[in-house]
Design an enzyme around this catalytic site. Structure first.
Site, short mmCIF file in Angstrom:
data_model
loop_
_atom_site.label_atom_id
_atom_site.label_comp_id
_atom_site.label_asym_id
_atom_site.label_seq_id
_atom_site.Cartn_x
_atom_site.Cartn_y
_atom_site.Cartn_z
N TRP A 134 6.80 4.59 -0.14
CA TRP A 134 6.31 5.38 0.74
C TRP A 134 7.63 6.09 2.00
O TRP A 134 7.42 4.81 2.42
CB TRP A 134 5.13 5.64 1.34
CG TRP A 134 4.95 6.41 2.07
CD1 TRP A 134 4.34 7.29 0.99
CD2 TRP A 134 3.74 6.41 3.08
NE1 TRP A 134 3.43 8.29 2.32
CE2 TRP A 134 3.35 7.79 3.38
CE3 TRP A 134 4.28 5.65 3.90
CZ2 TRP A 134 3.16 8.46 4.86
CZ3 TRP A 134 3.73 5.60 6.01
CH2 TRP A 134 2.97 7.57 5.96
N ASP A 215 1.20 -2.65 5.31
CA ASP A 215 0.28 -1.67 5.51
C ASP A 215 -0.89 -1.49 3.90
O ASP A 215 -0.14 -2.05 3.30
CB ASP A 215 1.56 -0.71 4.79
CG ASP A 215 0.98 1.08 5.48
OD1 ASP A 215 -0.24 0.76 4.86
OD2 ASP A 215 1.69 1.81 4.60
N LYS A 250 -7.85 7.47 2.98
CA LYS A 250 -8.56 7.70 2.28
C LYS A 250 -10.33 7.23 1.26
O LYS A 250 -10.67 7.88 0.55
CB LYS A 250 -7.89 7.71 0.61
CG LYS A 250 -5.67 7.31 1.80
CD LYS A 250 -4.86 8.71 1.23
CE LYS A 250 -3.83 8.20 1.58
NZ LYS A 250 -3.33 8.96 1.72
N1 KET Z 1 0.74 3.55 4.06
C1 KET Z 1 0.71 4.70 2.92
C2 KET Z 1 1.35 3.25 2.11
C3 KET Z 1 1.09 5.78 3.23
O1 KET Z 1 0.71 6.12 1.34
C4 KET Z 1 -0.24 6.84 3.62
C5 KET Z 1 -0.07 8.19 2.76
C6 KET Z 1 -0.34 6.06 4.32
C7 KET Z 1 0.26 4.84 5.05
C8 KET Z 1 -0.36 7.25 5.82
O2 KET Z 1 -1.33 7.40 5.89
P1 KET Z 1 -2.38 8.13 7.16
O3 KET Z 1 -3.86 7.67 6.66
O4 KET Z 1 -2.58 10.27 6.80
O5 KET Z 1 -1.56 8.49 8.55
N2 KET Z 1 0.47 8.72 1.68
C9 KET Z 1 0.20 10.20 1.20
C10 KET Z 1 0.08 11.05 2.33
C11 KET Z 1 1.80 11.34 3.32
O6 KET Z 1 1.98 11.87 2.53
O7 KET Z 1 1.27 11.67 4.02
C12 KET Z 1 0.78 9.89 0.55
O8 KET Z 1 1.64 9.21 -0.14
O9 KET Z 1 0.84 11.12 -0.50
#
Ligand code: KET
Length: 400
Positions: A134, A215, A250
């Site tokens: 990511w 993560d 999610k």
């Molecule tokens: N870690 C990973 C691996 C991940 O894919 C995301 C979010 C996050 C952390 C962050 O989660 P949050 O709770 O929203 O801070 N990924 C999706 C959204 C983004 O890019 O922010 C995505 O990969 O589409």
């Protein structure tokens, strides 16, 4: 013309994921499909308000609580609930109190607080991420002052993990290197390590005194809440210090509430108390204290057996619908006689599939069909539904 202090400011590129999401919203085409951002949508193409969240919000509204500040590290019942969720209720880590947890602004906030804290205790902070990962992992750790490298992960030939190369690379790292690992549902590839492979990663981290940073943003989207936490539990059993960033964006469909947590596993309770005090200092100087609504929802659910059962059911429904969509996409591509065998989509885990489409093919998907995917070829299969899967398959077939 007077010069401006902003003359030196260059236009930053759009974010590779969120930028696409914005572009999708303003695309006037009626037939468009958003497979860019990692957001789960229902069969009707909507971000769901989970039944469990609806019920909990009703209870919270009735309780009529005022909107006061939360403690710097968040709601205590939320933090203890997180520990039980990631380590398992009977875990030695929970009982011995050798871990500290702070509420965070989503998984991103947890990574940032962890990276900022680590940069204050490491002399020459270095971190490694999987190739690929990511993209924000790199940005977050670099902005905290880390030098960020990679370790091999995805094997283009087999579509699986190049595990021998990964292990050799980890073995060559110097002590105290932070190793960022996707605990489950690897983003962007959808391919995970087996529990046997995790055991070997744990051994290397222990032997080389590396700092694992797990993560877990998709717990429950792979095979189940406990199953998806297998890697975390193996690290816990190894007795070494490590970090966990988790997200409820999610799994509770609470994206905009910014709710997650950072957990730091230490050697003992006394160490955990000192670490917790420093995490609080990092948070205080950044945003003072976290937002309340999402944390109240999650902590209510995690501490109420009836709501917890409802959450498990909601999560199962999402997990199973994603699997159904994987099958539907792979079958539709096969039926249409696509030049490439896409059966691998069914073997991947979580919200994403690494489609192996090239950046040019991804561009054509967007320009010609209004199908938005990330440039790397990552598609969010959780946004597919019975109404758009056939169109998506047709579009993919056309750009091959
Ligand atoms: N870690 C990973 C691996 C991940 O894919 C995301 C979010 C996050 C952390 C962050 O989660 P949050 O709770 O929203 O801070 N990924 C999706 C959204 C983004 O890019 O922010 C995505 O990969 O589409």
């Amino acid at each position: 013309m007077n010069s401006s202090i902003f003359d030196v400011v260059e236009m930053a590129p759009d974010d590779p994921i969120l930028g696409l999401n914005e572009a999708f919203k303003t695309d006037p085409r009626e037939k468009k499909v958003n497979l860019s951002i990692g957001v789960y949508c229902t069969e009707e193409g909507k971000v769901p308000l989970l039944n469990v969240v609806k019920e909990t919000e009703k209870r919270l509204a009735e309780s009529g609580e005022p909107h006061t500040y939360l403690p710097i590290s968040g709601i205590p019942a939320f933090n203890s609930g997180v520990q039980k969720l990631i380590f398992g209720a009977g875990s030695e880590v929970v009982k011995s109190k050798r871990a500290c947890t702070v509420q965070s602004l989503g998984g991103t906030g947890a990574l940032k607080v962890g990276a900022d804290f680590l940069s204050t205790i490491l002399k020459d902070p270095e971190a490694v991420v999987s190739a690929p990962t990511w993209q924000n992992h790199v940005a977050i750790f670099e902005s905290a002052g880390f030098k960020v490298g990679t370790y091999p992960y995805y094997d283009k030939q087999t579509g699986g993990v190049d595990f021998p190369a990964m292990l050799t690379s980890l073995q060559g790292l110097k002590k105290d290197t932070v190793v960022i690992l996707h605990a489950c549902c690897h983003n962007p590839t959808g391919v995970d390590l087996t529990q046997e492979q995790w055991a070997q990663v744990v051994d290397v981290c222990k032997e080389k005194q590396l700092i694992p940073f797990l993560d877990i943003a998709y717990q429950g989207f792979g095979n189940g809440l406990d199953e998806d936490a297998g890697a975390i539990r193996q690290f816990a059993d190894a007795g070494i210090p490590f970090f966990v960033s988790n997200s409820f964006s999610k799994s509770f469909s609470l994206y905009g509430e910014r709710i997650g947590a950072l957990t730091v596993v230490c050697h003992n309770e006394e160490e955990a108390k000192r670490v917790a005090s420093k995490l609080k200092a990092v948070i205080r100087a950044n945003y003072s204290n976290p937002p309340a609504h999402g944390a109240k929802i999650v902590s209510t659910v995690l501490n109420d057996p009836e709501l917890l059962a409802q959450w498990h059911a909601d999560l199962k429904e999402m997990r199973e619908r994603i699997k159904e969509m994987r099958h539907a996409l792979a079958s539709a591509l096969k039926e249409k006689g696509a030049k490439v065998d896409f059966s691998f989509i069914e073997d991947q885990n979580g919200m994403f599939s690494f489609s192996r489409l090239t950046p040019e093919q991804v561009q054509r998907l967007k320009d010609e069909f209004g199908v938005y995917a990330v440039k790397s070829g990552r598609i969010c299969v959780a946004s597919l539904n019975k109404a758009n899967v056939d169109y998506t398959a047709e579009a993919i077939k056309e750009v091959l």
